[in-house]
Structure formats: structure tokens, C-alpha cells
Design an enzyme around this catalytic site. Structure first.
Site: not given
Ligand code: PEP
Ligand code: MG
Length: 562
Positions: A189, A495
Site C-alpha cells: 500500500h 481496478c
Molecule cells: C486489487 O487487489 O487488485 C485491488 C485493487 O485492491 P487492493 O490493491 O486494495 O487490494
């Protein structure tokens, strides 16, 4: 020059500010015999203040968000006044005639080593607790301010061991030019936040904090994954030229970024933005998007810790997002807590496979209802869509819907917002046809879908060469989801970070996806790339890619797709 993993593009030159979040900052200073007593008093005063602080946070947490965090903080407050612990530190001050900071860090380190070696999980857990408490005491020793990325001088480059989602959420992008971290991966993150703030970032350089001279000028090259810790004048000059060129290029791309994205053969692609915090809304002006395709709401929660953001604070944030995106939609993903996101798992357990995402919310109904209440109250401000993370079976969608219906009735919301499912676990992709009967839309999270399909931890540097979202196995799962969505008339978006990558976008468009959501800084480049891509040709390439056996083959196939 140190080689790491490039996780956010661009070059930056700035002054290194070194922060060790994982380990305690400490320094050794000899103390004269007559001052030892004063040093002990300093320690006890700091420990007392830390205990008071922790107890206060615990009371606040209890009022706001239930017992779990409150209990941890209360236990920490007790450790801060534990006589065995403090006694060992004062003994060290006297025996070695050293300052309180040093004695604190040494005793904590030794204790930690002993506990870490213990057989029982409970003992190992205590190690983390004691390290946390020691950090609080250390902060009090240095005047009460816990080192945080918020107070960095302008123009700094943050060099740290790691950046937790909590600390990443507190980062002030106006003060920091780049990040260089010892740990992390492309989809951890801190990396996602770096990209969303447009900060160049390099991660995965062990011992970086030791290697970098404090306060010296350094260069972070986020394009090549390099950190230059002792730049020559010539290299500094060259980098400054690149900084200027990059700025001009992005200004040029941004000039065209306001237009909608259309492929060379005329297929319209919706390009939306992934946001983590409402503070990123101004980025939508610089990087225009068709709404917000993913709002990672857990960052609201993590930033507010140890208290809870509560209904009103959340409602205000959601309304702000909905108004900023209007007339386009905002997809708010319900809290994706657990996993690497802030809630500590018991040692020895695998957080990625634990109580994460929708599982966490269903196990903490008060937290979930609070969030859904805020969403229902905000729903009238725009086109809200609710997205559930980490769904691995239909029952989870049903349970979440039941809670939402109850909350909607209570708040008097007549028109239920669409409820979608994130497809990021292989079981959800394999059952997409069943989920499609009850989900209003799908959003494929390729970051996790790749992690779980390939059994490769997305933040683990040791296996990062194996983390290849363009693996044919991942593509086959995406194909299933696209087909299921099409058959049931449900929109399917992507996404994950793959959508921002040229080859990745080509593959996704080839598979039939026309809705991509990416980090805002990537929007101009993605739109520019789409305008050069021939969708019909990409569709042809997909057939070959689905027959491939290796990620490298797929990467080659789409590498020159435009
Ligand atoms: C994913 O897992 O691709 C996603 C968009 O969510 P995160 O990166 O927040 O886990
Ligand atoms: Mg995910």
C-alpha cells in the site's frame, strides 16, 4: 547506487530523511555517574506519560469502535509501567552508564530476541507489543512527538525501513519528493499511495537506512529502481534535467488528458480513478477521469486510528467524493481491513488468507453497519456504487446485502445503490456466473487475483520475480469473469494495477474490458496509450495469450500491441 524495485515512476532529487518505523530510533551517549539518577527519572517520566497516553487512546477507542483495539492499547499501557521491564532498563542505565534511549532500545531488543525464539505464539505476540510500547516511550523521551511522515521538511526524500498503511496515509505529498524503502512490493500500500500522490518510489533495498548518509542529497530513480546515495555533481545535474523533462512531458500529456479515451479503431474505454483519501480529490482536476472506479475506504479508518472515523466523518468524506465525481459514479469499496492493512494478525498466521475484506466486516457487524449507515446517508449526493472486497463465495454477498437492506431501511433510503463484488479470489472468478445472478457489477482486483492465483505474496521481495499478473492463468480467470458478466448483462471493470500497464491494458481490452480504474497519475499516459491501440488486434492477440504457458510469453505478445 543501490538497486531496488521500481514501484512508482519518476526521478527526484532531495535531502534524505531517515525514519525507522519498525525499529526504534536510538543513539548511545555516555552519562556521568552523578547524572545517572536524572537519566532514570527521565525514563520513568517518559514511561508514565506513554502509559497515560495509551490509556487515553484506549478509552477513546472503546467509545468509538468496540473493544479490540481498546484492549490492545490498555495492555500496552500496562506494559509501559511494568516494573520488571522498567527495572531492567534502569539497571542497564546504571551498569553501562548510558542514556535512557540506548538502554531502552537495548533491553527491548534483547527481550524481543528471547520472545521471538519462544515456542508459543502468545510469547511471540508479546514481542510485537513490547516493541510498540518501547516506541511510545522513546517518543516521550524525545519530547512527545512520535516520528511520523507528516512533519517532514519540504523537499525531503523519505528513507524508511517500511511504511505501514497507517503511516502512508499520513504522508504529506507537499513535503516529500520521493520514497525509498527497505521493504515492500509493487502493490503494497505504500507503493500504491506513492503512485497516487505521483511520488517516485523504490522499494526492496535491505539495510537502506544504514547506508544512506542522513540529511545528504540523494537521487531516487523510480523508472529504473535505483537509489543514488552518494551522487556526484554530474549525476545530480543530470537528474535535475530529467526532473524538468518529466515535468514537461506530464504537462504535455495532461493537456490532452481531458478527452475521453478511445482506441485507434474507435472503441470507447471508461478510464476512472483509484483513490485512497478525499485529499486526493484535487488530483482529479489534474488527471480527469470518468469518476472514481475504486475508493479504498479502509484508509479513512486506518488514518483515524486509534479512534474510529464514525458515521459523520465518513459520510462527509463520501459526500465530498460523490460531489467531486458528479455526474460520474463513485465506487466505494467497503473496508478491506486485515491482510497487510493495519490490523495485526496473530504471529504465525497468514494475514492474506485470514480475516480480511468482507470476512472482517461480517465478523465485526458494528463496524460494518457504521460504514453502511454512512454510505446510505451519503447516497443521495451522487451516483454511489458499493463494492465488496475479498468475496470468496455467494453467501458473503447475500449476508452483506441483508445488512445493507436493514441499514437502508433504518436510514430511510428508498433506492438501493448497486452492490458489486470484487473479483480478486480465484473462487470468485470461477463462480462468476453464479455471482453474476445476484451482484450488480464486478470489479476485478488484479493485484490480489494474481497473488492468490499464483500463490505469490504481493509484498514479498523474495518472490517478486514470480509476481506476474499477465500470467496466462490469471488471464483465463479474467476471461471467465468477462464472459459471465456479458451473459448476465453485468458490467465488468478492472481496478488493479495491471490496468495502468501498457501491455496489461492491451490484454484487458483484448479480453473485452472497457472500464479501467487506475491511480490518478497514470491516467494521462493510459489515455494516450489507448488512443494508439487497435482493439480488434488486441482481441486477436488474446487468443494466443490464452494458449500460452508462461507470463513472459504473454508479456511479449502484448508488449508491442499498440
Ligand atoms: C486489487 O487487489 O487488485 C485491488 C485493487 O485492491 P487492493 O490493491 O486494495 O487490494
Ligand atoms: Mg485487493
Amino acid at each position: 547506487m543501490l538497486q531496488g524495485l521500481s514501484v512508482s515512476p519518476g526521478v527526484a532529487v532531495g535531502r534524505a530523511v531517515i525514519l525507522r518505523f519498525g525499529r526504534m530510533p536510538s543513539f548511545r551517549r555516555p552519562v556521568a555517574a552523578e547524572e545517572l539518577e536524572r537519566e532514570e527519572r527521565r525514563l520513568r517520566r517518559a514511561a508514565g506519560r506513554a502509559a497515560e497516553d495509551l490509556a487515553r487512546h484506549s478509552r477513546e477507542a472503546k467509545g468509538d469502535m468496540g473493544s479490540e483495539l481498546a484492549a490492545i492499547l490498555e495492555a500496552h499501557s500496562l506494559i509501559a509501567t511494568d516494573e520488571t521491564y522498567l527495572g531492567a532498563i534502569t539497571e542497564r542505565i546504571r551498569r553501562e552508564r548510558v542514556n535512557a534511549e540506548w538502554a531502552l532500545s537495548e533491553v527491548t531488543r534483547e527481550l524481543g530476541q528471547r520472545l521471538a525464539a519462544a515456542d508459543s505464539a502468545a510469547m511471540r505476540e508479546r514481542e510485537a507489543d513490547i516493541a510498540d510500547v518501547a516506541r511510545e516511550i522513546a517518543a516521550q523521551l524525545s519530547g512527545g512527538a512520535r516520528p511520523g511522515p507528516g512533519e517532514l521538511p519540504r523537499g525531503s526524500i523519505l528513507v524508511a525501513d517500511e511504511l505501514s498503511p497507517v503511516d502512508a496515509a499520513r504522508l504529506d505529498p507537499r513535503r516529500v519528493r520521493a520514497l525509498a524503502l527497505e521493504r515492500g512490493g509493487p502493490t503494497s500500500h505504500a507503493s500504491i499511495i506513492a503512485r497516487s500522490f505521483g511520488l517516485p518510489a523504490v522499494v526492496g533495498i535491505p539495510e537502506l537506512c544504514e547506508a544512506v548518509p542522513p540529511d545528504g542529497p540523494i537521487i531516487v530513480d523510480g523508472d529504473r529502481g535505483l537509489v543514488d546515495i552518494a551522487p556526484t555533481r554530474q549525476r545530480l545535474r543530470r537528474s535535475l534535467v530529467r526532473v524538468r523533462e518529466d515535468r514537461e512531458r506530464s504537462r504535455r500529456l495532461r493537456g490532452r488528458a481531458g478527452r475521453a479515451a478511445v482506441t485507434a479503431d474507435g472503441l470507447a474505454i471508461a478510464v476512472r480513478a483509484n483513490l485512497e483519501l478525499p485529499e486526493e480529490i484535487p488530483a482529479l482536476e489534474r488527471f480527469p477521469a470518468e469518476g472514481i472506479g475504486l475508493f479504498r475506504s479502509e484508509f479513512l479508518y486506518l488514518r483515524a486510528l486509534p479512534r474510529s472515523p464514525g458515521v459523520e466523518e465518513q459520510r462527509a468524506a463520501y459526500e465530498q467524493l460523490l460531489r467531486a465525481a458528479a455526474p460520474h459514479p463513485v465506487v466505494v469499496r467497503t473496508y478491506d481491513l486485515g491482510g497487510e492493512k493495519g490490523i495485526a494478525p496473530a504471529p504465525g498466521e497468514n494475514p492474506a488468507l485470514g480475516l480480511r475484506g468482507i470476512r472482517y466486516c461480517l465478523a465485526h457487524p458494528e463496524l460494518f453497519e457504521e460504514q453502511l449507515t454512512a454510505l446510505c446517508l451519503a447516497a443521495r449526493a451522487g451516483a454511489l456504487r458499493i463494492l465488496l472486497p475479498m468475496v470468496s463465495s455467494l453467501s458473503e454477498l447475500r449476508e452483506a446485502r441483508t445488512v445493507l437492506q436493514r441499514v437502508a431501511a433504518r436510514t430511510g433510503l428508498a433506492q438501493m445503490p448497486p452492490v458489486g463484488v470484487m473479483i480478486e479470489v480465484p473462487s470468485a472468478a470461477l463462480l462468476a456466473d453464479r455471482l453474476a445472478r445476484e451482484a450488480d457489477f464486478f470489479s476485478i482486483g488484479t493485484n490480489d487475483l494474481a497473488q492468490y492465483t499464483l500463490a505469490v505474496d504481493r509484498a514479498n521481495r523474495d518472490v517478486s520475480p514470480l509476481y506476474r499478473p499477465l500470467h496466462p492463468a490469471v488471464l483465463r480467470l479474467i476471461q471467465l469473469v468477462v464472459d459471465a458478466g456479458r451473459a448476465a448483462g453485468r458490467p465488468v471493470a478492472v481496478c488493479g494495477e495491471l490496468a495502468a500497464d501498457h501491455a496489461g491494458a492491451a490484454a484487458l481490452i483484448g479480453l473485452g474490458i472497457t472500464d479501467l480504474s487506475v491511480t490518478p497519475v497514470a491516467i494521462p499516459d493510459l489515455k494516450d496509450y489507448i488512443s494508439t491501440l487497435d482493439a480488434a488486434r488486441a482481441r486477436g492477440l488474446v487468443q494466443r495469450a490464452l494458449e500460452a504457458t508462461e507470463a513472459a510469453e504473454v508479456e511479449r505478445i502484448f508488449g508491442g500491441a499498440a
